[in-house]
Design an enzyme around this catalytic site. Sequence first.
Site, PDB file in Angstrom:
ATOM      1  N   TYR A 197      -7.057   0.235  -6.926  1.00  0.00           N
ATOM      2  CA  TYR A 197      -6.476  -1.085  -6.585  1.00  0.00           C
ATOM      3  C   TYR A 197      -5.696  -1.063  -5.271  1.00  0.00           C
ATOM      4  O   TYR A 197      -5.541  -0.025  -4.654  1.00  0.00           O
ATOM      5  CB  TYR A 197      -5.686  -1.683  -7.739  1.00  0.00           C
ATOM      6  CG  TYR A 197      -4.496  -0.952  -8.326  1.00  0.00           C
ATOM      7  CD1 TYR A 197      -3.831   0.069  -7.666  1.00  0.00           C
ATOM      8  CD2 TYR A 197      -4.025  -1.324  -9.586  1.00  0.00           C
ATOM      9  CE1 TYR A 197      -2.721   0.692  -8.237  1.00  0.00           C
ATOM     10  CE2 TYR A 197      -2.916  -0.697 -10.164  1.00  0.00           C
ATOM     11  CZ  TYR A 197      -2.274   0.305  -9.475  1.00  0.00           C
ATOM     12  OH  TYR A 197      -1.194   0.916 -10.024  1.00  0.00           O
ATOM     13  N   GLU A 198      -5.275  -2.242  -4.864  1.00  0.00           N
ATOM     14  CA  GLU A 198      -4.597  -2.433  -3.566  1.00  0.00           C
ATOM     15  C   GLU A 198      -5.490  -1.959  -2.417  1.00  0.00           C
ATOM     16  O   GLU A 198      -5.039  -1.345  -1.457  1.00  0.00           O
ATOM     17  CB  GLU A 198      -3.232  -1.719  -3.574  1.00  0.00           C
ATOM     18  CG  GLU A 198      -2.242  -2.178  -2.491  1.00  0.00           C
ATOM     19  CD  GLU A 198      -2.077  -3.672  -2.389  1.00  0.00           C
ATOM     20  OE1 GLU A 198      -1.838  -4.328  -3.417  1.00  0.00           O
ATOM     21  OE2 GLU A 198      -2.210  -4.193  -1.263  1.00  0.00           O
ATOM     22  N   GLY A 199      -6.788  -2.274  -2.507  1.00  0.00           N
ATOM     23  CA  GLY A 199      -7.772  -1.812  -1.522  1.00  0.00           C
ATOM     24  C   GLY A 199      -8.224  -0.423  -1.925  1.00  0.00           C
ATOM     25  O   GLY A 199      -7.430   0.517  -1.869  1.00  0.00           O
ATOM     26  N   ARG A 218       0.828  -1.208   0.000  1.00  0.00           N
ATOM     27  CA  ARG A 218       0.000   0.000   0.000  1.00  0.00           C
ATOM     28  C   ARG A 218       0.864   1.261   0.000  1.00  0.00           C
ATOM     29  O   ARG A 218       0.502   2.267  -0.614  1.00  0.00           O
ATOM     30  CB  ARG A 218      -0.965  -0.024   1.185  1.00  0.00           C
ATOM     31  CG  ARG A 218      -1.999  -1.104   0.980  1.00  0.00           C
ATOM     32  CD  ARG A 218      -3.088  -1.157   2.022  1.00  0.00           C
ATOM     33  NE  ARG A 218      -4.149  -2.035   1.513  1.00  0.00           N
ATOM     34  CZ  ARG A 218      -5.229  -2.384   2.183  1.00  0.00           C
ATOM     35  NH1 ARG A 218      -5.424  -1.943   3.409  1.00  0.00           N
ATOM     36  NH2 ARG A 218      -6.128  -3.180   1.628  1.00  0.00           N
ATOM     37  N   GLN A 241      -9.521   1.896   2.454  1.00  0.00           N
ATOM     38  CA  GLN A 241      -8.446   2.499   3.279  1.00  0.00           C
ATOM     39  C   GLN A 241      -9.051   3.326   4.412  1.00  0.00           C
ATOM     40  O   GLN A 241      -8.573   3.296   5.549  1.00  0.00           O
ATOM     41  CB  GLN A 241      -7.547   3.431   2.448  1.00  0.00           C
ATOM     42  CG  GLN A 241      -6.912   2.812   1.235  1.00  0.00           C
ATOM     43  CD  GLN A 241      -6.061   1.609   1.561  1.00  0.00           C
ATOM     44  OE1 GLN A 241      -5.306   1.627   2.533  1.00  0.00           O
ATOM     45  NE2 GLN A 241      -6.179   0.567   0.780  1.00  0.00           N
TER      46      GLN A 241
END
Length: 593
Positions: free
Chosen positions: A437-439, A296, A444
Amino acid sequence: MPEYEAPLADMRFVLENVVDLQALAQLPGFEHVDPETTYGILEESGRFFSQEFAPLNRVGDTQHSRRGEDGAVTTPAGFVGAYRRYVDAGWQAVPFPPEYGGGGFPWLVAIAMQEMMTASNMAFSLCPLLTQGAIDMLLHYGSEEQREVYLPRMVTGEWTGTMNLTEPQAGSDVGALTTRAVPADDGTWRITGQKIFITYGEHDLADNIVHLVLARVPDAPPGTKGISCFIVPKFLVNDDGSLGERNALECVSIERKMGINASPTCVMAYDGAVGYLIGEANQGMRYMFKMMNNARLSVGVEGLSLGERAYQQAVRYATERRQGRAVGAPPGADSPIVEHPDVRRMLLTMRAQIEALRCLAYLNAESLDIAGRHPDPAVATARQELADLLTPITKGWGTDLGVELTSLAVQVHGGMGYIEETGVAQHYRDARIAPIYEGTNGIQAMDMVGRKLPMRAGGVMADYLAGIEATAAELSGAAEPDLATIGKHLADAHAALRQATDWLLANGLADPNNALAAASPYLRMCGIVTGGWLLARSAAAAQRALAEGRGDAGFLTQKVLTARFYAEQLLPQAAGLAPAVTAGPGDLLAAVF
Ligand SMILES: Cc1cc2nc3c(=O)[nH]c(=O)nc-3n(C[C@H](O)[C@H](O)[C@H](O)COP(=O)(O)OP(=O)(O)OC[C@H]3O[C@@H](n4cnc5c(N)ncnc54)[C@H](O)[C@@H]3O)c2cc1C
């Protein structure tokens, strides 16, 4: 003039004044990290990325990666050669352990390099980035044998890695995935299922692709508790390390996208492919969580990188393009648009937020290094907590700003910004994926209020706020008027964030919807205030250097000015978000769609 010039002086300023590379180099395992050598590495890699990767950015955007009838994916012209030179130069190996061929440098150095690589060519950078993530997973949880088979060639970059989480019904809700893993007689597994959106799932840059695939073993518990993680290589590896049979997996299609066109986003089909379990069954999600901080942070850096790249282009354009006559300019000729206050506002807004983001990302990386290496467990724990707290801010605020900064760069270009030819629109399109992306950034924000704020019953956030308050108090009392102004604004922003935090701690547990409704404005507040805090520290350091007659006075004066602009004109936005945090979910839940 190169398309992208590594901002080495700005980077070094942060490495020396906001974080402490010198002190990091004293920690066990980093003794070989001489700061001067490190600056040399940054300079050299910056030159490499701007000469080798940056010129391919537009080529990649126009040519895209393409999938042939046979399922093979061809990257745009020039990518294979540039990747080969990247591997030969050893850039991939810099932060990894020497026992697998790495350079053993801190993550902080890797993040600074990543800033430059991503700014040069974001779509290209994703291949090394995903490989880094896969290496990290194997380093932490792979068996000794797995590490020996895969790591040496992934650390050089000869083999690349992927992360296979997403399925059509399992995006943010990873626990809904259905890919199956069944045990084979020989202790390996057979993986069957379909994954979507797999970055560099297939390509022509490397000899082998090591897919890390999340799947369910028979009788796994439902949801995230029943996820296991497997190594599924494109080519099986023989006992002597040579490449063997092709595994039963293929890229069945690649997506057409809004940006990062050179990065193949693949639908991957696994049809009884041979897989090797990493660690224990049903622990995959726990392992992924451990990896998340690094991944992240790296995605947060994408906002910084594209912001910087677009900023450089916007400054160039603004000094060349002439329109209208600026107030006070001699009659007869149009002025460069950089002379108009509104254009200067856009440029300075970009510069201030980029500098704030760089401070944040580097502090986040330094915290991970100290957490992993510091001999005093209390210091290590405190830095781990700080890294945990900063990660959703870096990812969420950083990538939101990436979109805003690149949009501002388009605006500086006027109509030409909307025309693909100038290339600035590409940065904007490329930046748009990073909040997803990546959460997603919504996830977040939920992480911030649901996991990070409650750490030590609010104690971690309280310590963090106390640090901001101390800087505000120190600067408010400074004799130097710029610092005093910055200190006063930081004190106001701190008070607003503290009030919002107290409200969340008091009301978030009572009704989770209070926290969930407040999450996004709260995360943004945290970002804005953190940026103000770190720029305040940067201004204080610049002012000290100026007073002592050290360094380039012009450069240092601009640092103070940029921080004061942020404090006076951007930081007050934090208090404006407080009502959205404390409003509660009433309107949101009552709205009819
Ligand atoms: C170009 C690209 C590259 C990618 N690379 C990879 C890769 O290499 N490997 C991989 O595994 N995946 C990859 N992904 C997938 C990516 O991680 C997912 O798209 C992302 O996690 C979001 O999932 P989703 O698309 O299903 O959206 P959804 O989960 O359907 O979300 C849609 C919206 O709903 C919101 N939302 C969802 N659930 C909640 C909730 N509980 N509370 C509040 N809001 C919620 C989200 O924030 C979002 O705004 C990639 C995607 C793209 C587009």
